[in-house]
Design a protein around this motif. Structure first.
Motif, short mmCIF file in Angstrom:
data_model
loop_
_atom_site.label_atom_id
_atom_site.label_comp_id
_atom_site.label_asym_id
_atom_site.label_seq_id
_atom_site.Cartn_x
_atom_site.Cartn_y
_atom_site.Cartn_z
N GLU A 149 0.84 -1.19 0.00
CA GLU A 149 0.00 0.00 0.00
C GLU A 149 0.88 1.25 0.00
OE1 GLU A 149 -0.67 -2.09 3.09
OE2 GLU A 149 -1.57 -3.43 1.62
N TYR A 150 0.34 2.32 -0.57
CA TYR A 150 1.07 3.58 -0.63
C TYR A 150 0.25 4.69 -0.01
CZ TYR A 150 3.57 0.95 -4.24
OH TYR A 150 4.27 -0.02 -4.91
N THR A 151 0.93 5.61 0.64
CA THR A 151 0.30 6.82 1.16
C THR A 151 1.02 8.02 0.57
OG1 THR A 151 -0.21 5.71 3.25
CG2 THR A 151 -0.32 8.10 3.23
N LEU A 152 0.26 8.98 0.05
CA LEU A 152 0.84 10.18 -0.56
C LEU A 152 0.87 11.32 0.46
CD1 LEU A 152 -0.94 10.13 -4.05
CD2 LEU A 152 1.13 8.94 -3.31
N HIS A 153 1.90 12.16 0.36
CA HIS A 153 2.09 13.24 1.33
C HIS A 153 2.41 14.55 0.62
CE1 HIS A 153 2.40 10.07 4.36
NE2 HIS A 153 3.24 9.47 3.55
N LYS A 154 1.92 15.63 1.20
CA LYS A 154 2.25 16.96 0.72
C LYS A 154 3.53 17.43 1.39
CE LYS A 154 -2.58 18.13 -0.15
NZ LYS A 154 -3.71 19.06 0.12
N LEU A 207 10.38 9.07 3.65
CA LEU A 207 9.54 9.67 2.61
C LEU A 207 10.28 9.61 1.28
CD1 LEU A 207 8.14 12.86 4.40
CD2 LEU A 207 6.96 10.70 3.96
N LYS A 208 9.61 9.07 0.26
CA LYS A 208 10.22 8.93 -1.05
C LYS A 208 9.66 9.97 -2.01
CE LYS A 208 10.76 3.95 -0.32
NZ LYS A 208 10.48 2.58 -0.85
N ASP A 209 10.49 10.42 -2.92
CA ASP A 209 10.09 11.42 -3.91
C ASP A 209 8.98 10.86 -4.80
OD1 ASP A 209 10.04 13.06 -6.35
OD2 ASP A 209 11.85 13.99 -5.55
N ILE A 210 7.91 11.65 -4.98
CA ILE A 210 6.77 11.20 -5.79
C ILE A 210 7.18 10.87 -7.22
CG2 ILE A 210 6.07 13.49 -6.57
CD1 ILE A 210 3.70 10.71 -5.36
N ASN A 211 8.26 11.50 -7.70
CA ASN A 211 8.72 11.23 -9.06
C ASN A 211 9.28 9.81 -9.22
OD1 ASN A 211 8.14 13.85 -10.17
ND2 ASN A 211 9.91 14.63 -9.03
N GLU A 212 9.56 9.16 -8.08
CA GLU A 212 10.08 7.80 -8.12
C GLU A 212 8.98 6.76 -7.88
OE1 GLU A 212 13.08 7.77 -5.15
OE2 GLU A 212 14.34 9.26 -6.17
N PHE A 213 7.73 7.19 -7.88
CA PHE A 213 6.60 6.28 -7.62
C PHE A 213 6.63 5.14 -8.63
CE2 PHE A 213 2.23 4.86 -7.21
CZ PHE A 213 2.00 4.99 -5.86
N PRO A 214 6.51 3.89 -8.17
CA PRO A 214 6.73 2.73 -9.06
C PRO A 214 5.66 2.47 -10.10
CG PRO A 214 6.07 2.02 -6.88
CD PRO A 214 6.32 3.48 -6.78
N ASN A 215 4.46 2.99 -9.89
CA ASN A 215 3.39 2.74 -10.86
C ASN A 215 2.65 4.03 -11.14
OD1 ASN A 215 1.13 1.93 -12.31
ND2 ASN A 215 0.89 0.01 -11.18
N LYS A 216 3.05 4.71 -12.20
CA LYS A 216 2.49 6.03 -12.51
C LYS A 216 1.01 5.96 -12.86
CE LYS A 216 6.35 8.44 -12.11
NZ LYS A 216 7.29 7.35 -11.77
N ASP A 217 0.52 4.81 -13.32
CA ASP A 217 -0.89 4.69 -13.68
C ASP A 217 -1.80 4.92 -12.48
OD1 ASP A 217 -0.34 4.22 -16.34
OD2 ASP A 217 -0.38 2.04 -16.14
N LYS A 270 4.13 15.58 -2.90
CA LYS A 270 5.56 15.58 -3.17
C LYS A 270 6.25 14.28 -2.76
CE LYS A 270 5.04 19.82 -4.51
NZ LYS A 270 4.99 20.11 -5.96
N TYR A 271 5.65 13.53 -1.85
CA TYR A 271 6.29 12.33 -1.32
C TYR A 271 5.30 11.18 -1.21
CZ TYR A 271 9.52 15.99 0.21
OH TYR A 271 10.36 17.08 0.26
N TYR A 272 5.83 10.00 -1.01
CA TYR A 272 4.98 8.84 -0.71
C TYR A 272 5.72 7.91 0.24
CZ TYR A 272 7.70 5.75 -3.82
OH TYR A 272 8.69 5.00 -4.39
N THR A 273 4.95 7.12 0.96
CA THR A 273 5.51 6.06 1.79
C THR A 273 4.92 4.73 1.30
OG1 THR A 273 3.81 6.59 3.44
CG2 THR A 273 6.05 7.34 3.87
N GLU A 274 5.67 3.67 1.51
CA GLU A 274 5.28 2.34 1.03
C GLU A 274 5.21 1.37 2.21
OE1 GLU A 274 7.43 -1.07 -1.71
OE2 GLU A 274 7.52 1.03 -2.37
N GLY A 318 -11.62 6.39 1.55
CA GLY A 318 -10.23 6.67 1.21
C GLY A 318 -9.31 6.47 2.38
N GLY A 319 -8.10 7.01 2.24
CA GLY A 319 -7.10 6.88 3.29
C GLY A 319 -5.88 6.15 2.79
#
Length: 203
Positions: free
Chosen positions: A94-99, A115-125, A137-141, A198-199
């Motif tokens: 699961e992924y959570t997106l962060h501002k 926190l990982k850079d959103i540009n590195e998100f593994p599945n852009k779809d 700007k970020y996501y956690t996995e 959501g969440g």
């Protein structure tokens, strides 16, 4: 599944039970578990679940109803709902997106999450369906895995071998959403109902 769903609704539509956990057997065919909240399980709650699970393999269908469950503690569904009856290996990411924000960074850093850079998100779809995605700007996995391995070497739990259905609606959020995401990603249960609030982001 539609007829099964209808049967369940007919049997519980008049129920006004305010207790957190409700279990029943529907028409001597279907095991049913209703969970109103994952905030806390009392001993009475866990006893009800354990009693249901004692004979769970007597039923071909098992329905877990988390409609209008606003969440609470993920560990409760992990330890008491899923883990005792897994019959194979089930995995979910699961992924959570962060501002952007210092509070967000400090919060996750203090808990050991990166926190990982959103540009590195593994599945852009996946991101195409997120509203205002440019604000993030970020996501956690998070990776979740259950197996039927016993704590005793060379042994495995039997688990439950029937069909599992998870009932959801728009009142599902937070940790109950986490259970829905796990079921959808791993295939442990078939998710049935309206879109959740959501969440989390589905893989």
């Amino acid at each position: 599944m539609q007829s099964l769903h209808k049967k369940v609704n007919e049997k519980i539509s008049k129920n006004n039970n305010k207790e957190n956990i409700e279990t029943k057997i529907i028409d001597e065919e279907i095991a049913y578990l209703k969970i109103n909240s994952f905030m806390e399980f009392t001993k009475e709650d866990t006893d009800k679940i354990n009693e249901l699970y004692k004979d769970i393999n007597n039923y071909n269908d098992y329905i877990i109803d988390i409609r209008n469950n606003g969440g609470g503690n993920d560990q409760l569904w992990m330890e008491h709902i899923v883990n005792p009856i897994v019959n194979d290996t089930y995995e979910s990411t699961e992924y959570t997106l962060h501002k952007e924000g210092r509070i967000t960074k400090d919060y996750y850093a203090s808990r050991g999450y990166s926190l990982k850079d959103i540009n590195e998100f593994p599945n852009k779809d996946i991101l195409k369906s997120v509203r205002n995605i440019d604000d993030y700007k970020y996501y956690t996995e998070y990776n979740t895995k259950f197996t039927n391995d016993s704590i005793w070497e060379g042994e495995s739990k039997t688990g439950y071998n029937g069909n599992i259905y998870l009932l959801v609606n728009k009142g599902v959020f937070s940790s109950s959403e986490g259970l829905a995401v796990f079921c959808k990603n791993s295939g442990w249960a078939k998710v049935v109902g309206n879109k959740n609030s959501g969440g989390m982001v589905l893989e």
